[in-house]
Scaffold this motif. Structure first.
Motif, PDB file in Angstrom:
ATOM      1  N   PHE A   1       0.837  -1.192   0.000  1.00 32.58           N
ATOM      2  CA  PHE A   1       0.000   0.000   0.000  1.00 32.58           C
ATOM      3  C   PHE A   1       0.873   1.244   0.000  1.00 32.58           C
ATOM      4  CE2 PHE A   1      -2.824  -3.097   2.189  1.00 32.58           C
ATOM      5  CZ  PHE A   1      -3.860  -3.083   1.270  1.00 32.58           C
ATOM      6  N   SER A   2       0.415   2.287  -0.666  1.00 32.13           N
ATOM      7  CA  SER A   2       1.148   3.550  -0.669  1.00 32.13           C
ATOM      8  C   SER A   2       1.102   4.149   0.737  1.00 32.13           C
ATOM      9  CB  SER A   2       0.511   4.522  -1.672  1.00 32.13           C
ATOM     10  OG  SER A   2      -0.739   4.978  -1.178  1.00 32.13           O
TER      11      SER A   2
ATOM     12  N   LEU B   1      -2.279   5.686   1.511  1.00 35.34           N
ATOM     13  CA  LEU B   1      -3.331   4.713   1.811  1.00 35.34           C
ATOM     14  C   LEU B   1      -3.101   4.085   3.181  1.00 35.34           C
ATOM     15  CD1 LEU B   1      -5.904   3.332   0.999  1.00 35.34           C
ATOM     16  CD2 LEU B   1      -4.581   1.697  -0.321  1.00 35.34           C
ATOM     17  N   ARG B   2      -1.847   3.872   3.553  1.00 35.92           N
ATOM     18  CA  ARG B   2      -1.571   3.341   4.895  1.00 35.92           C
ATOM     19  C   ARG B   2      -2.030   4.333   5.966  1.00 35.92           C
ATOM     20  NH1 ARG B   2       3.595   1.922   2.752  1.00 35.92           N
ATOM     21  NH2 ARG B   2       4.563   3.368   4.202  1.00 35.92           N
TER      22      ARG B   2
ATOM     23  N   ARG C   1      -5.772   3.930   6.166  1.00 34.41           N
ATOM     24  CA  ARG C   1      -6.097   2.674   6.837  1.00 34.41           C
ATOM     25  C   ARG C   1      -5.941   2.813   8.350  1.00 34.41           C
ATOM     26  NH1 ARG C   1      -2.743  -1.786   5.499  1.00 34.41           N
ATOM     27  NH2 ARG C   1      -4.449  -3.143   6.099  1.00 34.41           N
TER      28      ARG C   1
ATOM     29  N   HIS D   1     -14.543   0.480   1.595  1.00 38.72           N
ATOM     30  CA  HIS D   1     -13.455   1.332   2.071  1.00 38.72           C
ATOM     31  C   HIS D   1     -13.786   2.799   1.811  1.00 38.72           C
ATOM     32  CE1 HIS D   1      -9.440   3.153   2.204  1.00 38.72           C
ATOM     33  NE2 HIS D   1      -9.169   2.184   3.062  1.00 38.72           N
ATOM     34  N   ASN D   2     -14.238   3.107   0.595  1.00 39.74           N
ATOM     35  CA  ASN D   2     -14.585   4.489   0.252  1.00 39.74           C
ATOM     36  C   ASN D   2     -15.715   5.013   1.123  1.00 39.74           C
ATOM     37  OD1 ASN D   2     -12.631   4.415  -1.724  1.00 39.74           O
ATOM     38  ND2 ASN D   2     -14.070   4.058  -3.389  1.00 39.74           N
TER      39      ASN D   2
ATOM     40  N   ALA E   1      -3.212  11.774   0.587  1.00 39.75           N
ATOM     41  CA  ALA E   1      -4.454  11.119   1.029  1.00 39.75           C
ATOM     42  C   ALA E   1      -5.657  11.991   0.695  1.00 39.75           C
ATOM     43  CB  ALA E   1      -4.391  10.830   2.529  1.00 39.75           C
TER      44      ALA E   1
ATOM     45  N   TRP F   1      -6.408  11.653  -2.914  1.00 39.45           N
ATOM     46  CA  TRP F   1      -7.026  10.353  -3.201  1.00 39.45           C
ATOM     47  C   TRP F   1      -8.505  10.356  -2.852  1.00 39.45           C
ATOM     48  CZ3 TRP F   1      -9.233   6.373  -0.331  1.00 39.45           C
ATOM     49  CH2 TRP F   1      -9.378   5.170  -1.022  1.00 39.45           C
TER      50      TRP F   1
END
Length: 141
Positions: free
Chosen positions: A26-27, A30-31, A34, A84-85, A135, A138
Motif C-alpha cells: 500500500f502507498s 493509503l496506509r 487505513r 473502504h470508500n 491522502a 485520493w
C-alpha cells in the motif's frame, strides 16, 4: 484434543501462502487512511494490527474474513473498495470532509483527524503528516 487441534491448525495456517491482496504494497497515503479508519471507526487497540481495526471499520468480523473477501471471486476487491470508500467518507464527514467537499476540506479533515489521533497511535509509522496531501487528493477523486 482441543490443544492438539489448535496446534495442528496453527501448523496448517503457517504453511499457507499469503493471499494476493496481502502481498500488495500500500502507498504511504493509503496506509495513513487505513490507520485513521482503524482508529476512528474500527476501535483499534494498542498493539493490535491495523488490519484488525480496518476490518471492523469496514464491517468485517476479523482481518482474516476481510482478506478472504478481498481475494474471493472477481468482484470482491471492487466490493471491498466500495466499503473502504464509504468508511472513509463516514470518517471525514464530521470533520467537514467528504467526496463532494473538495481537496482543501479533505486536507483539513485529515489533518484534524491526525492531530487528534490518540497518543497511543500518534507515533505509529503510518501516522505520517507528510502523507495528508496525497491522502486528501485520493479521497477527493
Amino acid at each position: 484434543m482441543t490443544a492438539n487441534l489448535l496446534t495442528r491448525l496453527a501448523r496448517l495456517e503457517a504453511t499457507q501462502t499469503a493471499p494476493v491482496a496481502l502481498e500488495t504494497s500500500f502507498s504511504p497515503a493509503l496506509r495513513l487512511l487505513r490507520l485513521l479508519l482503524a482508529v476512528y471507526l474500527g476501535d483499534l487497540r494498542p498493539g493490535e494490527d491495523v488490519a484488525a481495526g480496518e476490518a471492523r471499520a469496514l464491517g468485517f468480523r476479523t482481518a482474516a474474513v476481510m482478506h478472504a473477501a478481498m481475494v474471493a471471486e472477481r468482484t470482491a476487491v471492487i466490493g471491498w473498495g466500495s466499503q473502504h470508500n464509504s468508511a472513509v467518507m463516514r470518517m471525514l464527514t464530521p470533520f467537514g470532509g467528504g467526496s463532494a467537499s473538495g481537496m482543501l476540506a479533505n486536507h483539513e479533515a485529515l489533518t484534524a483527524l491526525l492531530t487528534t489521533l490518540p497518543e497511543t497511535f500518534a507515533d505509529h509509522h503510518d501516522a505520517d503528516p507528510n502523507q495528508v496531501s496525497a491522502a486528501a487528493e485520493w479521497v477527493s477523486l
